[in-house]
Motif scaffolding. Structure first.
Motif, PDB file in Angstrom:
ATOM      1  N   PRO A  17       0.829  -1.214   0.000  1.00 43.79           N
ATOM      2  CA  PRO A  17       0.000   0.000   0.000  1.00 43.79           C
ATOM      3  C   PRO A  17       0.863   1.264   0.000  1.00 43.79           C
ATOM      4  O   PRO A  17       2.015   1.256   0.471  1.00 43.79           O
ATOM      5  N   LEU A  18       0.314   2.336  -0.547  1.00 42.71           N
ATOM      6  CA  LEU A  18       1.062   3.597  -0.609  1.00 42.71           C
ATOM      7  C   LEU A  18       1.332   4.144   0.784  1.00 42.71           C
ATOM      8  O   LEU A  18       2.390   4.722   1.054  1.00 42.71           O
ATOM      9  N   GLU A  19       0.385   3.978   1.681  1.00 41.57           N
ATOM     10  CA  GLU A  19       0.547   4.453   3.047  1.00 41.57           C
ATOM     11  C   GLU A  19       0.553   3.269   4.003  1.00 41.57           C
ATOM     12  O   GLU A  19      -0.218   2.334   3.839  1.00 41.57           O
ATOM     13  N   CYS A  20       1.421   3.361   4.985  1.00 47.57           N
ATOM     14  CA  CYS A  20       1.535   2.267   5.951  1.00 47.57           C
ATOM     15  C   CYS A  20       1.399   2.839   7.365  1.00 47.57           C
ATOM     16  O   CYS A  20       2.360   3.405   7.908  1.00 47.57           O
ATOM     17  N   PRO A  21       0.221   2.758   7.963  1.00 48.09           N
ATOM     18  CA  PRO A  21       0.027   3.307   9.322  1.00 48.09           C
ATOM     19  C   PRO A  21       1.011   2.692  10.321  1.00 48.09           C
ATOM     20  O   PRO A  21       1.475   1.569  10.145  1.00 48.09           O
ATOM     21  N   LYS A  22       1.289   3.436  11.357  1.00 49.25           N
ATOM     22  CA  LYS A  22       2.236   2.979  12.359  1.00 49.25           C
ATOM     23  C   LYS A  22       1.636   1.862  13.214  1.00 49.25           C
ATOM     24  O   LYS A  22       0.423   1.702  13.295  1.00 49.25           O
TER      25      LYS A  22
END
Length: 328
Positions: free
Chosen positions: A259-264
């Motif tokens: 995914p483009l964004e990877c939550p912490k």
């Protein structure tokens, strides 16, 4: 001196008795051959009298006994009637399925064939240049036929959209989940298109070489343009060429991207281990070929996410490898 009595437990049992009188006197040899595998032991009792005059005679006689003893052992090893027999396979027990009657392990490569159903599609042999013909999840393209395209789906996958279960839902024991996201087959005709486009795909970029970014309305997730090439291989399948049968080369690619964004991790994303990236969540299994006479590329794409991959990765690979193109 105590008589020598060699004995073998299985097969042919030689029992040899040799009585020594003196180094230069005569002696008797008594030979018994027993067959242990018969219900009633067959006994061959032979007594040989030999006059022993010198050391040379003694050595010759010893060699004769050694030769006879070796033949007895060989005969025993070649017996096909095993002393220990496992139960027949008809019993259906696990032991008979894993082992042969002689106790050796059965071929581990022997597997039960998966049940499949065939999906047939009809594509145009030579469409207008740069125009895509697309089939989504088995839908028939509205074009005049000329090419037959097919692939196989496991019968355990739901293929009826009218049911309450999602499409491609695997309800078999131990699975109970969606096995695939989408299956797409598309074709495009380009002037002077040949197999070299697929040869260079791993260097130029698979998605770009297969025109995946050119499909209308951004059909594929554009993340596929930056997808990692996990593996690739070629396979060969028969194809009609007039009245003859020719050989068609297929290129298979495994693509995946994160995914483009990877939550912490602190935000609830357990897959973020602080390495700066997340695991792949989109997998594309691709099979492509080019019909050089028609200048047409035909591509099959099997899409799934990481959860579907965990459930059905072997089935997904079989679906992709079953992709085949033929002339009508």
């Amino acid at each position: 001196m105590t008589p020598l009595r060699p004995t073998i437990l299985f097969g042919v049992l030689p029992v040899i008795s040799v009585g020594f009188v003196s180094p230069r006197s005569s002696f008797n040899v008594r030979v018994k051959l027993l067959r242990a595998h018969n219900s009633e032991n067959d006994v061959v009792d032979t007594q040989i009298s030999i006059n022993h005059h010198n050391r040379r005679d003694f050595l010759l006689l010893s060699s004769a006994f050694a030769s006879m003893f070796t033949k007895c052992v060989s005969a025993s090893a070649e017996e096909t009637d095993y002393v220990y027999q496992r139960a027949s396979e008809e019993g259906g027990d696990l032991t008979s399925k894993l082992f042969n009657p002689d106790g050796s392990l059965r071929d581990p490569n022997t597997v039960t064939e998966a049940q499949e159903r065939l999906v047939n599609l009809s594509f145009s042999k030579s469409a207008a240049s740069d125009v895509f013909t697309v089939s989504n999840d088995g839908s028939q393209p509205t074009v005049e036929g000329g090419l037959k395209v097919s692939y196989k789906l496991p019968t355990k996958w739901n293929s009826d959209p009218s049911l309450q279960l999602p499409l491609y839902y695997d309800s078999s024991e131990g699975k109970n989940g969606k096995a695939c996201n989408r299956i797409t087959v598309y074709s495009i005709s380009v002037p002077n298109l040949n197999m070299s486009v697929l040869d260079k795909a791993s260097k130029v970029g698979v998605a770009k070489s297969l025109f995946m970014d050119k499909l209308p309305n951004k059909y594929f997730d554009q993340g596929v343009l930056k997808a990692d090439l996990i593996s690739g291989r070629t396979s060969r399948k028969p194809i009609k060429d007039g009245d003859a049968i020719d050989e068609q080369i297929y290129y298979e690619f495994d693509l995946a991207f994160a995914p483009l964004e990877c939550p912490k991790y602190e935000e609830g994303n357990k897959e973020n281990l602080g390495l700066g990236f997340c695991p792949y969540d989109s997998i594309f299994l691709v099979s492509a070929t080019v019909l050089e006479k028609e200048g047409t590329m035909v591509v099959g794409v099997v899409e799934c996410n990481k959860d579907e991959w965990k459930i059905a990765n072997s089935d997904l690979r079989r679906v992709r490898s079953s992709f085949e193109v033929n002339r009508a």
